[in-house]
Design an enzyme around this catalytic site. Structure first.
Site, PDB file in Angstrom:
ATOM      1  N   GLY A 264       0.821  -1.219   0.000  1.00 35.02           N
ATOM      2  CA  GLY A 264       0.000   0.000   0.000  1.00 35.02           C
ATOM      3  C   GLY A 264       0.851   1.264   0.000  1.00 35.02           C
TER       4      GLY A 264
ATOM      5  NE  ARG B  58      -2.195  -4.458  -1.009  1.00 32.11           N
ATOM      6  CZ  ARG B  58      -1.690  -3.906   0.088  1.00 32.11           C
ATOM      7  NH1 ARG B  58      -0.652  -4.451   0.692  1.00 32.11           N
ATOM      8  NH2 ARG B  58      -2.210  -2.806   0.592  1.00 32.11           N
TER       9      ARG B  58
ATOM     10  CG  ASP C 243       3.245  -9.971   5.306  1.00 33.52           C
ATOM     11  OD1 ASP C 243       3.698 -10.562   6.310  1.00 33.52           O
ATOM     12  OD2 ASP C 243       2.036  -9.866   5.061  1.00 33.52           O
TER      13      ASP C 243
ATOM     14  CE  LYS D  76       4.429  -0.031   2.621  1.00 35.55           C
ATOM     15  NZ  LYS D  76       3.563  -0.783   1.712  1.00 35.55           N
ATOM     16  CB  THR D  77       2.736   0.048   6.642  1.00 36.75           C
ATOM     17  OG1 THR D  77       1.311  -0.020   6.679  1.00 36.75           O
ATOM     18  CG2 THR D  77       3.275  -0.308   8.020  1.00 36.75           C
ATOM     19  CB  ILE D  78      -0.596   4.631   6.335  1.00 38.53           C
ATOM     20  CG1 ILE D  78      -1.601   3.555   5.888  1.00 38.53           C
ATOM     21  CG2 ILE D  78      -0.090   5.441   5.167  1.00 38.53           C
ATOM     22  CD1 ILE D  78      -2.956   4.123   5.482  1.00 38.53           C
ATOM     23  CG  ASP D  79      -2.005  -0.383   8.065  1.00 38.19           C
ATOM     24  OD1 ASP D  79      -2.488   0.612   7.500  1.00 38.19           O
ATOM     25  OD2 ASP D  79      -2.307  -1.543   7.744  1.00 38.19           O
TER      26      ASP D  79
ATOM     27  CD  GLU E 234     -10.396   9.273   2.116  1.00 41.24           C
ATOM     28  OE1 GLU E 234      -9.904   8.145   2.252  1.00 41.24           O
ATOM     29  OE2 GLU E 234     -11.567   9.486   1.787  1.00 41.24           O
ATOM     30  N   GLY E 235      -5.629   9.437   2.715  1.00 38.29           N
ATOM     31  CA  GLY E 235      -4.448   9.792   3.534  1.00 38.29           C
ATOM     32  C   GLY E 235      -3.177   9.134   3.040  1.00 38.29           C
TER      33      GLY E 235
HETATM   34  P1  FBP Z   1       0.460  -1.831   3.597  1.00 40.65           P
HETATM   35  O1  FBP Z   1       0.436  -2.639   4.852  1.00 40.65           O
HETATM   36  O2  FBP Z   1       0.876  -2.591   2.399  1.00 40.65           O
HETATM   37  O3  FBP Z   1       1.261  -0.580   3.772  1.00 40.65           O
HETATM   38  O4  FBP Z   1      -1.031  -1.335   3.265  1.00 40.65           O
HETATM   39  C1  FBP Z   1      -1.881  -0.962   4.291  1.00 40.65           C
HETATM   40  C2  FBP Z   1      -3.246  -0.541   3.794  1.00 40.65           C
HETATM   41  O5  FBP Z   1      -3.269   0.824   3.450  1.00 40.65           O
HETATM   42  C3  FBP Z   1      -4.301  -0.857   4.859  1.00 40.65           C
HETATM   43  O6  FBP Z   1      -4.443   0.239   5.736  1.00 40.65           O
HETATM   44  C4  FBP Z   1      -5.510  -1.178   4.042  1.00 40.65           C
HETATM   45  O7  FBP Z   1      -6.355  -2.091   4.697  1.00 40.65           O
HETATM   46  C5  FBP Z   1      -4.944  -1.813   2.817  1.00 40.65           C
HETATM   47  O8  FBP Z   1      -3.649  -1.287   2.650  1.00 40.65           O
HETATM   48  C6  FBP Z   1      -5.766  -1.561   1.588  1.00 40.65           C
HETATM   49  O9  FBP Z   1      -5.241  -2.294   0.532  1.00 40.65           O
HETATM   50  P2  FBP Z   1      -5.476  -1.982  -0.988  1.00 40.65           P
HETATM   51  O10 FBP Z   1      -4.641  -0.785  -1.322  1.00 40.65           O
HETATM   52  O11 FBP Z   1      -4.970  -3.190  -1.688  1.00 40.65           O
HETATM   53  O12 FBP Z   1      -6.917  -1.692  -1.181  1.00 40.65           O
END
Ligand code: FBP
Length: 546
Positions: A78, A142, A173, A199-202, A420-421
């Protein structure tokens, strides 16, 4: 590409680097490391990349000469604000080391390496993307990089382009897979290095060595701005309850950080729901009670933050989803007509799960059966938990009304803040952090490291005091059961209920629920005083005890 005035001004922003990465750089190595769990198994699986020391980059008096080299870069998973700045930091450092060095970008994620799709990233391209959000410079994807034939196919293009190292920018991952690739190339003595980047916004890729994953800061500030705007609207019109779902596939870090920034009336934390073994009805009752209490003081409005991954943390729902996963994977499932799917599922589920499935609004039940992502996960971003909860709250309040236990009004609005973020222009924190991560990655490669992740620490201090270096990826690994098999993985960081961010929320949530204590954080500021522009998240400050 046409640019706005802000974009033009922003592209000239020079990210602040830690002192250790500014001039001549030397490397300081620590003691050998151990993995966080299952040491013997991890050591056996990663004989070439296990036990390496932590490293730190420090200023040096000596000007060093660097061998020319080419690097390949991959964006995985993501989008997260700041990805372009990792690439810019890497590019600038490469060119500083040796002007003839080259940087190649593999297109649309790890698949670009396997399928030999790439571009050379030139100074012209870099200048278009400095301090911008998004991953559109080279795209992301992905595809899981985990099979030997993928590694061998990647090697062909690596040889063709005379690449010394691959830098993989990804979440837990992707970095686990980066380590598997590093080990494979090391075991085969191919002389190709692999470096990861967090990396990850999560916000769930963090631990003793990684303070935060990049993108979390900007994404939370972007969501907090709009939550604040909604709260101001709610407090002006005083007629709606706003149910706001926030991204974060699994962990509730984003929801928690937004709660700390905005002080909503309610924020559900999935990890607490799981810990307390709460049912869907428990959550609905809790929300309805707050609505009723506020209604009793004439406040028929408020905000509810809901983490995207909630549904999978409700123990009973988790069981239902697990049974649905097995059921939908059968060949019989593929032949069922869409119109008949609900009945077919009800007939197959265990009595307990069938009862839960039947109690769900039809739309949500359908969303639970939609296609899984490449990792086999339910696509939680497609499940409208915000609507599910508000519908169930409305139903409960109606019952209470009939019984004379509620005489307020309840009208709901729904929002989902996610995409959007993810591509917002990076905050100064993320712009600086990412640029330093990219610079560190280039240094790790120049120093012959493989199986490391670039890190930057002490980021609650001013940027010049940040400490850049690298952590062996094996150090962050343990064994976990994934899809029925024990696998070496980087430990995912969920919200810890005994840590300061959650405890601070708990200490305040009753007051925030009853009174209107809204905070309106406003938009990210890129230019202005440091106390406005250069602040990290509240989560990070509390975790670091600042
Ligand atoms: P990553 O863990 O790959 O950074 O992605 C996180 C995320 O933005 C989650 O917050 C969200 O559930 C998911 O990706 C959405 O996935 P997609 O972009 O495939 O719709």
């Amino acid at each position: 590409m046409e640019k706005s005035a802000l974009q033009i001004a922003r592209s000239a922003y020079q990210p602040k680097l830690p002192l250790g990465l500014r001039g001549n750089v030397s490397i300081k190595e620590g003691e050998p490391t151990q993995s966080v769990g299952n040491q013997e198994e991890i050591k056996t699986l990663f004989p070439n990349t296990y036990g390496m020391p932590l490293v730190e980059f420090v200023p040096s008096e000596e000007k060093r000469t660097y061998e020319p080299m080419n690097i390949g870069i991959i964006l995985s998973g993501g989008q997260a604000p700041g990805g372009h700045n990792v690439i810019c930091g890497l590019f600038d450092e490469l060119k500083k080391q040796c002007p003839e060095n080259k940087l190649y970008g593999f297109l649309m994620g790890p698949g670009g390496l396997v399928d030999h799709k790439y571009i050379e990233i030139t100074a012209e391209i870099i200048d278009e993307y400095r301090n911008t959000g998004g991953f559109d410079m080279i795209g992301s994807g992905r595809t899981k990089l985990e099979k030997e034939e993928q590694f061998e196919s990647g090697l062909k293009v690596i040889r063709e382009l005379d690449i010394k190292a691959i830098v993989i920018i990804g979440g837990d991952d992707s970095n686990t897979n980066a380590c598997v690739l590093a080990e494979y190339y090391a075991a085969k003595q191919y002389g190709v290095q692999v470096i990861g980047c967090p990396k990850t916004i999560d916000g769930d890729l963090k631990n003793e060595q990684i303070e935060t994953s990049f993108g979390f800061d900007t994404a939370c500030k972007t969501y907090a701005e709009v939550i604040g705007n909604i709260q101001r609207d709610a407090n002006s019109a005083r007629k709606y309850w706003h149910f706001i779902k926030l991204m974060g596939r699994s962990a509730s870090h984003i929801a928690l950080e937004c709660a700390l920034q905005c002080q909503p009336n309610i924020c559900i934390i999935s990890e607490e729901v799981e810990e307390k073994n709460m049912t869907l009805d428990d959550i609905v009752t809790y929300i309805a009670e707050v609505v009723a209490k506020r209604a009793a003081s004439g406040n028929n409005f408020g905000t509810v933050l809901i983490p995207e991954g909630l549904i999978e943390f409700i123990p009973a729902m988790k069981k239902l989803i697990a049974e649905l996963n097995d059921l939908l994977a059968t060949s019989e499932a593929a032949s069922v007509e869409a119109d008949n799917q609900r009945n077919w599922i009800m007939g197959k589920l265990s009595a307990e799960n069938a009862a839960i499935y039947a109690s769900l609004p039809e739309g949500v039940a359908k969303q639970l059966t939609m296609e899984r992502d490449p990792h086999g996960n339910v696509q939680v971003s497609l499940i409208e938990t915000e609507k599910l909860l508000s519908e169930m709250v409305a139903k409960k309040l109606q019952e209470w009304k009939v019984n004379g236990n509620f005489d307020g009004k309840f009208a709901a609005q729904h929002h989902f803040f996610g995409y959007e973020g993810r591509c917002a222009a990076p905050s100064n924190y993320d712009a600086d952090y990412c640029y330093a991560l990219g610079t560190s990655a280039a240094q790790l490669v120049a120093n012959g490291k493989t199986g490391y992740m670039a890190i930057v620490k002490n980021t609650t201090a001013p940027a010049e005091q940040w400490i850049a270096g690298g952590v062996p990826i094996t150090m962050m690994m343990n064994m976990e059961r994934r899809h029925g098999e024990m696998k070496p993985v980087i430990k995912k960081a969920l919200v810890r209920l005994d840590d300061a961010p959650f405890q601070t929320f708990v200490a305040n949530r009753e007051e925030w629920a009853e009174k209107t204590c809204f905070v309106y954080p406003g938009p990210i500021q890129y230019f202005g005083p440091t106390e406005v522009c250069d602040q990290c998240t509240i989560t990070l400050k509390l975790e670091q005890n600042k």
